[in-house]
Design a protein around this motif. Structure first.
Motif, PDB file in Angstrom:
ATOM      1  N   ARG A  28     -30.780  16.226  15.003  1.00  0.00           N
ATOM      2  CA  ARG A  28     -30.966  17.439  15.786  1.00  0.00           C
ATOM      3  C   ARG A  28     -30.009  17.516  16.972  1.00  0.00           C
ATOM      4  O   ARG A  28     -29.364  18.542  17.226  1.00  0.00           O
ATOM      5  CB  ARG A  28     -32.417  17.487  16.300  1.00  0.00           C
ATOM      6  N   ARG A  29     -29.879  16.423  17.715  1.00  0.00           N
ATOM      7  CA  ARG A  29     -29.097  16.433  18.948  1.00  0.00           C
ATOM      8  C   ARG A  29     -27.618  16.142  18.721  1.00  0.00           C
ATOM      9  O   ARG A  29     -26.763  16.629  19.471  1.00  0.00           O
ATOM     10  CB  ARG A  29     -29.650  15.416  19.945  1.00  0.00           C
ATOM     11  N   TYR A  30     -27.314  15.327  17.710  1.00  0.00           N
ATOM     12  CA  TYR A  30     -25.940  14.872  17.550  1.00  0.00           C
ATOM     13  C   TYR A  30     -25.309  15.266  16.213  1.00  0.00           C
ATOM     14  O   TYR A  30     -24.141  14.948  15.972  1.00  0.00           O
ATOM     15  CB  TYR A  30     -25.881  13.347  17.707  1.00  0.00           C
ATOM     16  N   ARG A  31     -26.079  15.931  15.366  1.00  0.00           N
ATOM     17  CA  ARG A  31     -25.595  16.330  14.040  1.00  0.00           C
ATOM     18  C   ARG A  31     -25.082  15.122  13.252  1.00  0.00           C
ATOM     19  O   ARG A  31     -24.132  15.213  12.496  1.00  0.00           O
ATOM     20  CB  ARG A  31     -24.486  17.384  14.163  1.00  0.00           C
ATOM     21  N   LYS A  32     -25.711  13.981  13.490  1.00  0.00           N
ATOM     22  CA  LYS A  32     -25.383  12.757  12.774  1.00  0.00           C
ATOM     23  C   LYS A  32     -26.672  12.107  12.297  1.00  0.00           C
ATOM     24  O   LYS A  32     -27.753  12.374  12.828  1.00  0.00           O
ATOM     25  CB  LYS A  32     -24.634  11.771  13.682  1.00  0.00           C
ATOM     26  N   ASP A  33     -26.550  11.240  11.303  1.00  0.00           N
ATOM     27  CA  ASP A  33     -27.674  10.444  10.849  1.00  0.00           C
ATOM     28  C   ASP A  33     -27.496   9.042  11.412  1.00  0.00           C
ATOM     29  O   ASP A  33     -26.477   8.397  11.166  1.00  0.00           O
ATOM     30  CB  ASP A  33     -27.727  10.391   9.317  1.00  0.00           C
ATOM     31  N   VAL A  34     -28.463   8.571  12.189  1.00  0.00           N
ATOM     32  CA  VAL A  34     -28.343   7.261  12.816  1.00  0.00           C
ATOM     33  C   VAL A  34     -28.102   6.159  11.791  1.00  0.00           C
ATOM     34  O   VAL A  34     -27.483   5.134  12.089  1.00  0.00           O
ATOM     35  CB  VAL A  34     -29.613   6.951  13.649  1.00  0.00           C
ATOM     36  N   ARG A  35     -28.529   6.384  10.557  1.00  0.00           N
ATOM     37  CA  ARG A  35     -28.342   5.376   9.507  1.00  0.00           C
ATOM     38  C   ARG A  35     -26.893   5.277   9.048  1.00  0.00           C
ATOM     39  O   ARG A  35     -26.535   4.347   8.322  1.00  0.00           O
ATOM     40  CB  ARG A  35     -29.258   5.688   8.322  1.00  0.00           C
ATOM     41  N   ALA A  36     -26.071   6.224   9.468  1.00  0.00           N
ATOM     42  CA  ALA A  36     -24.640   6.165   9.166  1.00  0.00           C
ATOM     43  C   ALA A  36     -23.849   5.542  10.312  1.00  0.00           C
ATOM     44  O   ALA A  36     -22.631   5.467  10.253  1.00  0.00           O
ATOM     45  CB  ALA A  36     -24.108   7.568   8.880  1.00  0.00           C
ATOM     46  N   PHE A  51     -26.707   5.989  20.650  1.00  0.00           N
ATOM     47  CA  PHE A  51     -26.821   7.251  21.379  1.00  0.00           C
ATOM     48  C   PHE A  51     -27.317   7.113  22.820  1.00  0.00           C
ATOM     49  O   PHE A  51     -27.344   8.094  23.551  1.00  0.00           O
ATOM     50  CB  PHE A  51     -27.753   8.203  20.624  1.00  0.00           C
ATOM     51  N   GLY A  52     -27.719   5.931  23.234  1.00  0.00           N
ATOM     52  CA  GLY A  52     -28.103   5.744  24.627  1.00  0.00           C
ATOM     53  C   GLY A  52     -29.599   5.752  24.875  1.00  0.00           C
ATOM     54  O   GLY A  52     -30.406   6.110  24.017  1.00  0.00           O
ATOM     55  N   LEU A  53     -29.961   5.364  26.095  1.00  0.00           N
ATOM     56  CA  LEU A  53     -31.358   5.160  26.456  1.00  0.00           C
ATOM     57  C   LEU A  53     -32.159   6.455  26.489  1.00  0.00           C
ATOM     58  O   LEU A  53     -33.283   6.511  25.997  1.00  0.00           O
ATOM     59  CB  LEU A  53     -31.437   4.468  27.824  1.00  0.00           C
ATOM     60  N   ARG A  54     -31.601   7.516  27.069  1.00  0.00           N
ATOM     61  CA  ARG A  54     -32.361   8.758  27.232  1.00  0.00           C
ATOM     62  C   ARG A  54     -32.798   9.322  25.879  1.00  0.00           C
ATOM     63  O   ARG A  54     -33.961   9.669  25.693  1.00  0.00           O
ATOM     64  CB  ARG A  54     -31.530   9.793  27.985  1.00  0.00           C
ATOM     65  N   SER A  55     -31.879   9.382  24.950  1.00  0.00           N
ATOM     66  CA  SER A  55     -32.235   9.888  23.630  1.00  0.00           C
ATOM     67  C   SER A  55     -33.159   8.923  22.892  1.00  0.00           C
ATOM     68  O   SER A  55     -34.021   9.342  22.114  1.00  0.00           O
ATOM     69  CB  SER A  55     -30.966  10.132  22.799  1.00  0.00           C
ATOM     70  N   ALA A  56     -32.982   7.629  23.143  1.00  0.00           N
ATOM     71  CA  ALA A  56     -33.848   6.632  22.506  1.00  0.00           C
ATOM     72  C   ALA A  56     -35.295   6.803  22.955  1.00  0.00           C
ATOM     73  O   ALA A  56     -36.227   6.622  22.169  1.00  0.00           O
ATOM     74  CB  ALA A  56     -33.356   5.223  22.805  1.00  0.00           C
ATOM     75  N   LEU A  57     -35.482   7.166  24.219  1.00  0.00           N
ATOM     76  CA  LEU A  57     -36.839   7.396  24.719  1.00  0.00           C
ATOM     77  C   LEU A  57     -37.467   8.614  24.035  1.00  0.00           C
ATOM     78  O   LEU A  57     -38.677   8.622  23.758  1.00  0.00           O
ATOM     79  CB  LEU A  57     -36.804   7.600  26.235  1.00  0.00           C
ATOM     80  N   ILE A  58     -36.664   9.622  23.765  1.00  0.00           N
ATOM     81  CA  ILE A  58     -37.168  10.795  23.049  1.00  0.00           C
ATOM     82  C   ILE A  58     -37.566  10.412  21.629  1.00  0.00           C
ATOM     83  O   ILE A  58     -38.630  10.797  21.133  1.00  0.00           O
ATOM     84  CB  ILE A  58     -36.107  11.915  23.022  1.00  0.00           C
TER      85      ILE A  58
END
Length: 213
Positions: A28-36, A51-58
């Motif tokens: 949603r936020r980065y138009r990427k799949d974290v698994r890639a 992607f960093g701490l802030r997004s990780a908290l979300i």
């Protein structure tokens, strides 16, 4: 009626488990799949490194909310037939299964530690406290997050049996531990070979080479 409620609880909890925070937020936020990215895992640790701490908290918040919702829903549905406690335990297993093996995302989900830890807190706050205390203690003394996850997870079925919640509930709790065990097969091999990397601290921010959450 009981069978219907059991099936409905299992299905709804599993579907909620499919809502993997790391995958959803990265898309949603980065138009990427974290698994890639990174270690190609949907774990929170890989998401954090990418992607960093802030997004990780979300992403973590998504996983917490879906887990709480699933377990409470299981309790509500099974309460109608007098098995509310069993509903919580069943939903905890099914939401964990959906998180780790999500059919919506090619059965490639996270490691499930946060999901299980939150589910146990909702099933029984006392067992949940034991879970996270053991996780923290083992992590503090060994700095192996995989070992912390495994030891914390085994306290769940043991706690269910010790507190006398029921034989069936104990078996389901044991299945939760088995799911965590299966998802940490690689880490177990590395621990036995003494190749598992330890948690590293850098400027008070945790960084780890291997995914375990």
């Amino acid at each position: 009626m009981i069978t219907l409620m059991l099936l409905l609880t299992a299905l709804l909890a599993y579907c909620l488990g499919n809502l993997n925070g790391s995958i959803l937020v990265s898309r949603r936020r980065y138009r990427k799949d974290v698994r890639a990215c990174g270690s190609h895992s949907a774990s929170l640790s890989n998401f954090y490194r990418t992607f960093g701490l802030r997004s990780a908290l979300i992403a973590a918040a998504v996983d917490v909310v879906k887990t709480v919702a699933a377990v409470l829903l299981g309790w509500l549905l099974l309460s109608f037939v007098g098995y509310g406690a069993s509903g919580r335990v069943l939903a905890a297993f099914c939401v964990l299964l959906g998180h780790v093996y999500p059919v919506l995302f090619q059965l490639r989900g996270g490691r499930g530690v946060l999901c299980l830890g939150v589910a146990v807190l909702v099933v029984s706050w006392k067992l949940g406290v034991v879970f996270w205390v053991f996780y923290a203690i083992v992590l503090l003394f060994t700095r192996y997050t995989a070992l912390s996850a495994l030891i914390a997870s085994v306290t769940y079925p043991l706690g269910v049996w010790i507190t006398g919640m029921g034989g069936a509930e104990g078996v389901v709790a044991l299945f939760c531990f088995i799911v965590i065990l299966l998802r940490h097969r690689g880490s177990i091999r590395r621990l036995m070979q003494k190749r598992e990397p330890k948690l590293k601290l850098n400027n008070n921010v945790m960084k780890k080479l291997e995914d375990d959450v």
